[in-house]
Enzyme design. Sequence first.
Site, PDB file in Angstrom:
ATOM      1  CG  ASP A 252      -8.705   4.842   1.349  1.00 25.18           C
ATOM      2  OD1 ASP A 252      -9.232   5.673   0.478  1.00 25.18           O
ATOM      3  OD2 ASP A 252      -7.589   4.195   1.256  1.00 25.18           O
TER       4      ASP A 252
ATOM      5  CG  PHE B 296       1.469   5.372   4.988  1.00 25.32           C
ATOM      6  CD1 PHE B 296       1.820   5.783   4.893  1.00 25.32           C
ATOM      7  CD2 PHE B 296       0.037   5.058   5.825  1.00 25.32           C
ATOM      8  CE1 PHE B 296       1.348   7.152   4.755  1.00 25.32           C
ATOM      9  CE2 PHE B 296      -0.869   6.250   5.435  1.00 25.32           C
ATOM     10  CZ  PHE B 296      -0.010   7.680   5.669  1.00 25.32           C
TER      11      PHE B 296
ATOM     12  N   GLY C 124       0.838  -1.511   0.225  1.00 29.00           N
ATOM     13  CA  GLY C 124      -0.271  -0.068   0.287  1.00 29.00           C
ATOM     14  C   GLY C 124       1.173   1.309  -0.242  1.00 29.00           C
TER      15      GLY C 124
END
Length: 656
Positions: A450, A337, A335
Amino acid sequence: MAALVVLFMLFLTNPVFSQSNDRYDNTNLFIATSCGNDAVISMPTFINNRNSTFNDLRMQLLSKRVFYARAQSLTGGDSVFTAVQCRNYLTVDQCVACFDDGVSRLANSCNLGNGGFISYDNCFIRYEDYATFYNNPYVMEDKDLTPTLKCGNRSASQPTVFQQVVDRFLSDIRHATPKISNLYAASTRPITSENTTVYAMAQCVETIDPARCKTCMNTAYDLLNDCLPNTEGRFLHLGCFARYSDTPFFNVNQTIDIASFIKEHSNKVAIIAEAVAGVVLVLLVLLVWLLYRSWKKSKKNDQDTTDFEGAVHYSYKDLQLATNNFSEENILGKGGFGEVFKGVLEDNQVVAVKKLQIQNTGIKDEFENEVKLISNVHHRNLLSLLGWSMEGSYLLLVLEYMANGSLDRFLWGSKKGTLNWNQRYEIIFGIARGLAHLHNEFHVKIVHRDIKSNNILLTDDFKPKIADFGLARFQPEDQSHVSTKFAGTLGYTAPEYALHGFLSEKVDTYSFGIVILEIISGRRSTEVKHDSQSTNYLLENTWKLYEKKTHIKVIDEALNLNRHEQEQVIKIIEIALLCTQSPASIRPTMSEVVVMLQEGKSLGTRQLTRPTFVNNQDRRIYIGSSRPKDIQATKQTRTQKADNIFDVREKGMNVV
């Protein structure tokens, strides 16, 4: 078949087991019960599944002669998962008698919701429509079952002596129980001055880990002290049970030698005491320094540290070992991060380990935000945080492992077309319940920000769990929205948030509407649908079909629906369009959406307005009743652009 039903009902109506003999008093006191509040798809089907699991459990208790058993029945989409645990000092007959009475009470009192819990001195029974409570009893929904404490009404003849002896006894029990293999302890402690013996036992749910057992035992010890110097007390919570009494309730030959389990603790206490005696001055100096540093810290940092409670802290080496040094073959996904790895802890529990990459100084704030949020949120449709680690530049989250992966895998990935309609409906309904919990049922309002298909993970039985709280934000109760910098995924994000930074719970409602359309159609929100006149993305294509009353064409061709199912899907498409309307104020709350989905309602008196469409090809969001007729007109200079056109590239946002 009728004879079997009669026999089943006969054993449901057995009276509470009570046996007294010369050795001990085993009166089976009823303690507490609680019922779920959520509706199910079909209550008769749910009850049949529940009764099936009850039969299975009873057979396990009798044939396997065990004191902990669990069963499941998944027929008709109304899944039921059930567990029972008896105290280890009982006979099999005593255990079954307690179980029979619990089943009878649950059958009479919990017939309107999706779960039930009952506890006695001798046993507990719990059933839910989700399985995660097997390993984490504190995963629950729509009920806040706080610890139950029941104290006797008779005080000891020598209160001070009794309180001192029993306090020490209970402390030993709490330290020993998590260290014993089956998380069960039973022991006695004489009180010579009163010419009596105190009996005490403690038991954690057999399948939870020692760390959670220890936490529950600490709470039991703290609360049972409130009963002293009364001669008996009982503590009950979802994960453990503890009891003491000066009246025998098990045989003296059924005790466990807890000395070896508390010896290590006692030795540590003695060593610490000696060390403290030798370095008093140093500690005083250290204390002054710590107080000064604490005073210098901001209130925010103090609060963040407190909020880490509730999740297990792991060392980096523990998680490095669990993931085979974060090897490539263990990667579950990547992802913005960082990466997510499959891991196996020392107790063989399979987990997902999220390893965050530090790209700037703010990433630790994001990490603390995610830990702070999900360590305190427990719901069947929200991914549970099991632990965390923060050592130097390494930031890691330990999360539930979902073998089926993310929803997008089943919509357009390797498992495309394998979900039937019942499964898709359960996923839609589960996401709605999870969001409603975040928005309305937690102690503060949480906006996820999100919601998208690859942030929805699926359990073994295809129940959804909302994941990735890294972008979530608290919303003050006295504000309708907050203004914040945009962060999210265009294609799912509400226009008022992308354009103006207006963040409210209705941003999640919009995203949920988009996810509904993806689930029903099997298409990405940004996938292009070509027709003879234009190039349309999913939301715009659905709206145009709705205007023509042909939105049945949105449905995934892989679904083979009967007429009733088609009518249900059409109503849910309309709910999705209702969720994506602008302005945000006309969108329903997620609690309203849950009710609409539960009751099969359509729009009622509500009138749909044209949604806001996102065009990712020319990277602009169009606000209003239609797109500009001349696309080239949008390529003017910034000062000449119409107010209803927003250039994503110029704002530096990421477009999916």
